[in-house]
Every structure is written in structure tokens, then in C-alpha cells.
Design an enzyme around this catalytic site. Sequence first.
Site, PDB file in Angstrom:
ATOM      1  N   GLY A   1      -8.644   5.210   1.636  1.00 28.82           N
ATOM      2  CA  GLY A   1      -8.140   4.369   2.742  1.00 28.82           C
ATOM      3  C   GLY A   1      -7.663   3.282   2.638  1.00 28.82           C
ATOM      4  O   GLY A   1      -7.722   2.677   1.395  1.00 28.82           O
TER       5      GLY A   1
ATOM      6  N   GLY B   1      -1.398   6.478  -0.303  1.00 23.13           N
ATOM      7  CA  GLY B   1      -1.843   7.532   0.968  1.00 23.13           C
ATOM      8  C   GLY B   1      -1.174   8.811   0.424  1.00 23.13           C
ATOM      9  O   GLY B   1      -0.181   8.784  -0.188  1.00 23.13           O
TER      10      GLY B   1
ATOM     11  N   TYR C   1      42.373  19.647  -3.988  1.00 21.84           N
ATOM     12  CA  TYR C   1      41.336  19.235  -4.656  1.00 21.84           C
ATOM     13  C   TYR C   1      41.905  18.607  -6.073  1.00 21.84           C
ATOM     14  O   TYR C   1      42.606  19.025  -6.956  1.00 21.84           O
ATOM     15  CB  TYR C   1      40.591  20.257  -5.233  1.00 21.84           C
TER      16      TYR C   1
ATOM     17  N   LYS D   1       5.458  10.689   0.731  1.00 21.39           N
ATOM     18  CA  LYS D   1       5.895   9.700   2.158  1.00 21.39           C
ATOM     19  C   LYS D   1       6.884   8.682   1.742  1.00 21.39           C
ATOM     20  O   LYS D   1       7.952   8.499   2.126  1.00 21.39           O
ATOM     21  CB  LYS D   1       5.040   9.407   2.935  1.00 21.39           C
TER      22      LYS D   1
ATOM     23  N   LEU E   1       0.840  -1.244  -0.271  1.00 18.80           N
ATOM     24  CA  LEU E   1      -0.077   0.152   0.055  1.00 18.80           C
ATOM     25  C   LEU E   1       0.868   1.322   0.043  1.00 18.80           C
ATOM     26  O   LEU E   1       1.509   1.324   1.030  1.00 18.80           O
ATOM     27  CB  LEU E   1      -1.009   0.060   1.214  1.00 18.80           C
ATOM     28  N   ALA E   2       0.826   1.995  -1.159  1.00 13.72           N
ATOM     29  CA  ALA E   2       1.504   3.185  -1.120  1.00 13.72           C
ATOM     30  C   ALA E   2       0.834   4.453  -1.602  1.00 13.72           C
ATOM     31  O   ALA E   2       1.511   5.234  -2.463  1.00 13.72           O
ATOM     32  CB  ALA E   2       2.901   3.066  -2.132  1.00 13.72           C
TER      33      ALA E   2
ATOM     34  N   ARG F   1       0.862  13.741   7.172  1.00 17.34           N
ATOM     35  CA  ARG F   1       1.645  14.073   8.393  1.00 17.34           C
ATOM     36  C   ARG F   1       3.161  14.156   8.461  1.00 17.34           C
ATOM     37  O   ARG F   1       3.641  14.619   9.052  1.00 17.34           O
ATOM     38  CB  ARG F   1       1.323  12.821   9.573  1.00 17.34           C
TER      39      ARG F   1
ATOM     40  N   ASN G   1      53.590  11.898  -5.725  1.00 19.72           N
ATOM     41  CA  ASN G   1      53.275  12.572  -4.489  1.00 19.72           C
ATOM     42  C   ASN G   1      52.669  13.963  -4.762  1.00 19.72           C
ATOM     43  O   ASN G   1      53.395  14.568  -5.670  1.00 19.72           O
ATOM     44  CB  ASN G   1      54.680  12.800  -3.690  1.00 19.72           C
TER      45      ASN G   1
ATOM     46  N   ASP H   1       4.829   2.086   4.168  1.00 26.59           N
ATOM     47  CA  ASP H   1       5.645   3.083   5.204  1.00 26.59           C
ATOM     48  C   ASP H   1       6.255   2.237   6.161  1.00 26.59           C
ATOM     49  O   ASP H   1       6.440   2.790   7.308  1.00 26.59           O
ATOM     50  CB  ASP H   1       4.880   4.197   5.526  1.00 26.59           C
TER      51      ASP H   1
HETATM   52  C1  UD1 Z   1      -2.522   2.219   9.526  1.00 26.38           C
HETATM   53  C2  UD1 Z   1      -3.248   1.193  10.022  1.00 26.38           C
HETATM   54  C3  UD1 Z   1      -3.263   1.056  11.611  1.00 26.38           C
HETATM   55  C4  UD1 Z   1      -1.940   0.751  11.912  1.00 26.38           C
HETATM   56  C5  UD1 Z   1      -0.659   1.215  11.093  1.00 26.38           C
HETATM   57  C6  UD1 Z   1       0.655   0.468  11.085  1.00 26.38           C
HETATM   58  C7  UD1 Z   1      -5.435   1.569   8.826  1.00 26.38           C
HETATM   59  C8  UD1 Z   1      -7.061   1.944   8.656  1.00 26.38           C
HETATM   60  N1  UD1 Z   1      -4.617   1.577   9.879  1.00 26.38           N
HETATM   61  O1  UD1 Z   1      -2.655   3.180   9.914  1.00 26.38           O
HETATM   62  O2  UD1 Z   1      -4.148   0.322  12.384  1.00 26.38           O
HETATM   63  O3  UD1 Z   1      -1.498   0.547  13.298  1.00 26.38           O
HETATM   64  O4  UD1 Z   1      -1.012   1.358   9.465  1.00 26.38           O
HETATM   65  O5  UD1 Z   1       1.786   1.331  10.478  1.00 26.38           O
HETATM   66  O6  UD1 Z   1      -5.063   0.537   7.867  1.00 26.38           O
HETATM   67  N2  UD1 Z   1      -2.591   3.897   1.924  1.00 26.38           N
HETATM   68  C9  UD1 Z   1      -3.049   3.567   0.639  1.00 26.38           C
HETATM   69  N3  UD1 Z   1      -4.309   4.308   0.397  1.00 26.38           N
HETATM   70  C10 UD1 Z   1      -5.066   4.968   1.081  1.00 26.38           C
HETATM   71  C11 UD1 Z   1      -4.453   5.278   2.531  1.00 26.38           C
HETATM   72  C12 UD1 Z   1      -3.279   4.662   2.786  1.00 26.38           C
HETATM   73  O7  UD1 Z   1      -2.539   2.913  -0.216  1.00 26.38           O
HETATM   74  O8  UD1 Z   1      -6.250   5.394   0.886  1.00 26.38           O
HETATM   75  C13 UD1 Z   1      -1.280   3.390   2.155  1.00 26.38           C
HETATM   76  C14 UD1 Z   1      -0.218   4.474   2.861  1.00 26.38           C
HETATM   77  O9  UD1 Z   1       0.410   5.125   1.649  1.00 26.38           O
HETATM   78  C15 UD1 Z   1       0.439   3.765   3.549  1.00 26.38           C
HETATM   79  C16 UD1 Z   1      -0.381   2.601   4.221  1.00 26.38           C
HETATM   80  O10 UD1 Z   1      -1.237   2.579   3.268  1.00 26.38           O
HETATM   81  O11 UD1 Z   1       1.847   3.230   3.274  1.00 26.38           O
HETATM   82  C17 UD1 Z   1      -0.757   3.012   5.739  1.00 26.38           C
HETATM   83  O12 UD1 Z   1      -1.602   4.217   5.536  1.00 26.38           O
HETATM   84  P1  UD1 Z   1      -1.257   5.368   6.806  1.00 26.38           P
HETATM   85  O13 UD1 Z   1      -2.238   6.447   6.479  1.00 26.38           O
HETATM   86  O14 UD1 Z   1      -0.077   5.598   7.077  1.00 26.38           O
HETATM   87  O15 UD1 Z   1      -1.920   4.490   7.834  1.00 26.38           O
HETATM   88  P2  UD1 Z   1      -1.638   4.561   9.483  1.00 26.38           P
HETATM   89  O16 UD1 Z   1      -2.652   5.758   9.995  1.00 26.38           O
HETATM   90  O17 UD1 Z   1      -0.314   4.620   9.600  1.00 26.38           O
HETATM   91 MG    MG Z   2       1.382   4.518   8.566  1.00 26.07          MG
END
Ligand code: UD1
Ligand code: MG
Length: 438
Positions: free
Chosen positions: A81, A11, A339, A22, A8-9, A15, A350, A102
Site C-alpha cells: 500500500g 504498485g 526509399y 504501469k 511512489l512507483a 488495472r 534531383n 502515475d
Molecule cells: C491513490 C490514493 C487515492 C487517490 C489516488 C490519486 C491511496 C491509498 N489512495 O489511489 O486516495 O485518489 O491515488 O491518484 O493512497 N504504490 C506503491 N506501493 C504500493 C501501492 C502503490 O508505491 O504498495 C504506488 C503506485 O505505484 C502508484 C501510487 O503509489 O504510483 C498510487 O497507487 P495506486 O494503486 O494507483 O493508488 P490509487 O488507487 O490510484
Molecule cells: Mg493511481
Amino acid sequence: MSLSVIVLAAGQGTRMKSTLPKVLHPISGQPMLYYVIEAAKTLSDDVTVVLFHQAERIENAVKARFSDAKFKIQDHANYPGTGGAVMDIETMHEKVLVLNGDMPLVTPEALEPLVEGDADIVMSVFDLPNPSGYGRVVIENGEVMAIVEEKDCTPEQKEIKTVNAGVYLFKKEVLDRYLPLLSNDNAQAEYYLTDIIKMAREEGLHIKPVWVEEAAFKGVNSRYDLAHAEELMQSRIKEKWMRAGVTMHLPSTIYIDSRALFHGDCTLDNGVTIHGESVIADSHIKSHTVIEDADIRNSDCGPMARIRPGSILIDTHIGDFVEVKKSRLKGVKAGHLSYLGDADIDEGTNVGAGTITCNYDGRGKYKTRIGKNVFIGSDTQLVAPVTVEDNVMIAAGTTVTKDVKSGALAISRTPQKIVENFFHRFFGKKNPDKKSDQ
Ligand code: UD1
Ligand code: MG
């Protein structure tokens, strides 16, 4: 291996407060997503990376390293999500491992206990004294009941110290059944992958929690997390090389890129930085020296030297305040304050203090070639392109603008003039040190 992996990448990584996505933030020299994909690829022949925010940028970065990577663009507008991210993905195998992009510290070895599990859902958990930022895992009588995201927690749930590490192994049929049932009725109006746990639990499915170490499963959400994850990564890299025979003095002050390689007997003094794909064999790198994508064999560098990309040092001594860039030095001594850029310098030569290769004329870069057994006097400038053959002496203070033939002396100096008694005429005879009294 009969396992599909979804990374999953997609998001936004809000933050991080960054324009760089990220998952592309580097840790020990590489984007954090690379580590996750690398671990995924050792476990599976079917890895899908889910993208949305800055998808093209991330896709290009991933392809530069993993040319065969597969991508899926999330329908983020309708299904934001982590749950939305896993929807509509064609997987080849019956088991699906979901990894957050992440989590740069994850390794195939750390994932093994999860991958081996045979429950309907195997999930990773760890206990933290300060669990903030993670989803809390509600466990009753040893059974996982639900994962509650921090923003949705009741005050009592916030106190739970067992958190969701963010890695899950699902039977494919479990995903097929529950993904369409997810809703976004929560604090973030997102489709949470973690809600599958509660639904599966209610229907009596077997959910197995596996306790893992934060050192391999830490999630990076802020730049503070990024710094902490890099510290953990550095400890791991340094431990590996110390065990392989690299001596490190005060390792906590040393930085080593994850791609750097060491061979044979090496010593790194305190404050050393090794960047990029450097290769260091049988060498001593002294305090506060910076090495960048360089190849160093049977040599010593520093203290306080900088060896830049494309440099090859063989049987060479580099002293303090010497900068070397894209140069090949074999059997050379350059002890102080120089340099050496775009240079090729051969055995027995040398390089005196203050020597500079003038490799750039404002438009182009040019090469300096220096043969064997050349004695370069202090404060020499070599204006490239220029060639100095073997067995040459260059007098201190010379500006070399023409090629020098073997056996010759090159000297370019303004002749010295002596003006007798000048000092006393200028400052007066009495008390020449106290100029302010004059
Ligand atoms: C998520 C978990 C949380 C866990 C934590 C561990 C959920 C709802 N929550 O929270 O329970 O403790 O990871 O690190 O899963 N991403 C997508 N699409 C989206 C949103 C996110 O691909 O729409 C990807 C992000 O790029 C990221 C990963 O999912 O790599 C996690 O997303 P992030 O927003 O970091 O979730 P957390 O709040 O850390
Ligand atoms: Mg996370």
C-alpha cells in the site's frame, strides 16, 4: 530547496492489465514516471523513487535518463500500500512531498501552491463530476476530516465529488509519528497513506486542502486513463509550440513527442506525427507525414512522407511516399515514391520517382554516396556500397552497381524491342477491348 520528495512507483498497476509496469507506460514518447521525476528534481535535491514490482526493470529505465536517481525497495510483503511505500525512508529535509508515480501531467508550477503551504499536512484535491477510482475527501465545515478509498466508501461517501489528487506535503515529524500507527484493516488489506489524514485530524493537526486542476494531477490507473492523460499532454505540448510560433492546421489531428523541438518558422499540416527527439527548424511538414528522431532544417516534407531516425534534411524538398532513413540530404529534391536509406546526397541533386537505395544485402547495411548536381532518372536502383560523384546523369531504369565518375552518364537498360502488329495478332482485329467475348 529544503524539501525532500518521495515518488511512489512500487504498485503492481493491476488495472492496466499489462506486463509492462504501469509507471513505464509511455505518454507522448516517454514513460510516465519520467515526467514525475523531472518535476520532482526541479523542486528538490533529495528525490527517492520507491519500487517493488518489477523493481529492476523500472530502476534500469529510470537510470537510463536520471543517472543519479535514488531508489528504495518497499517491504511490500509486510507493508503493501501507499503507506507501506513511505515507511523507513531517510529524507534529508524537514518537509516531505509525496507524489504518485502515475501522475504524468504534474509540473513544478502546478505543485507550487502545495509546496508553499505551511500546514502540518497540505493535500491536493479536485472536484470531478465522475469521481470513480479516486479516494473521496470528507470535508466538514471547511475542514478535511478523512480520505476514504473508493473500495471502503459507504454509498453516501461514494457520492462525494471532491477527491484526493494524490500529492501531499507532510512535515517530516508528522510522517514519523503516524506511519507506525497505520493499519491494514480495510477492503484492500493495505497500509493506506491516506489514513494519516484522519489520525492527524483527530489529534487536531492543521490539514490544508489545495484545490488543483485535473489537467495536471490526473492519476493513470487503466489504459483508458492513459489515453485521456495523453490527450491532455498533447494539448499542452501543442499549445506550447503554437505559442512559440509553430502553425498547426487542425491541431487535434497532430501528434508531437514531448521531446521534439521546433525553431524558427514552422508549419505542420493536419495528420502530422512527430516522434522522438526530432528537431524541426523553418520547415513545412505536410499532411500525414511521419517524422521519427530526425533533424529537418529549411525543408518541406510530404504529404505522406516518412522521415526515419538519424535523417538530416537541409534545404531539401521531400514529396509524397518518400521514405528516408539515416541519410543526410542537403539541397536535394526527392519528389515522389522513393526509399533513401544510409545515403549521403549533396546539393542540386534531383532524385527521380521510384529511386531506391539498396542498402541491405541480407547481412549488412551499406552507404550510398551521391555528389552535387546529379540527375537520377526515375526507377533507379543504387546497390550500396556505391559512390556517384558530382555532375552525373543516371538514366531512368538504371541499376547502379559500380561507382560513377564525375561528368559521366550511367545507363543499364535492356534495349527496347518493337514487335509490329503484335496487339492485333494477340487480341484479334475486332473489338480488342472486349476480351471476354473472344
Ligand atoms: C491513490 C490514493 C487515492 C487517490 C489516488 C490519486 C491511496 C491509498 N489512495 O489511489 O486516495 O485518489 O491515488 O491518484 O493512497 N504504490 C506503491 N506501493 C504500493 C501501492 C502503490 O508505491 O504498495 C504506488 C503506485 O505505484 C502508484 C501510487 O503509489 O504510483 C498510487 O497507487 P495506486 O494503486 O494507483 O493508488 P490509487 O488507487 O490510484
Ligand atoms: Mg493511481
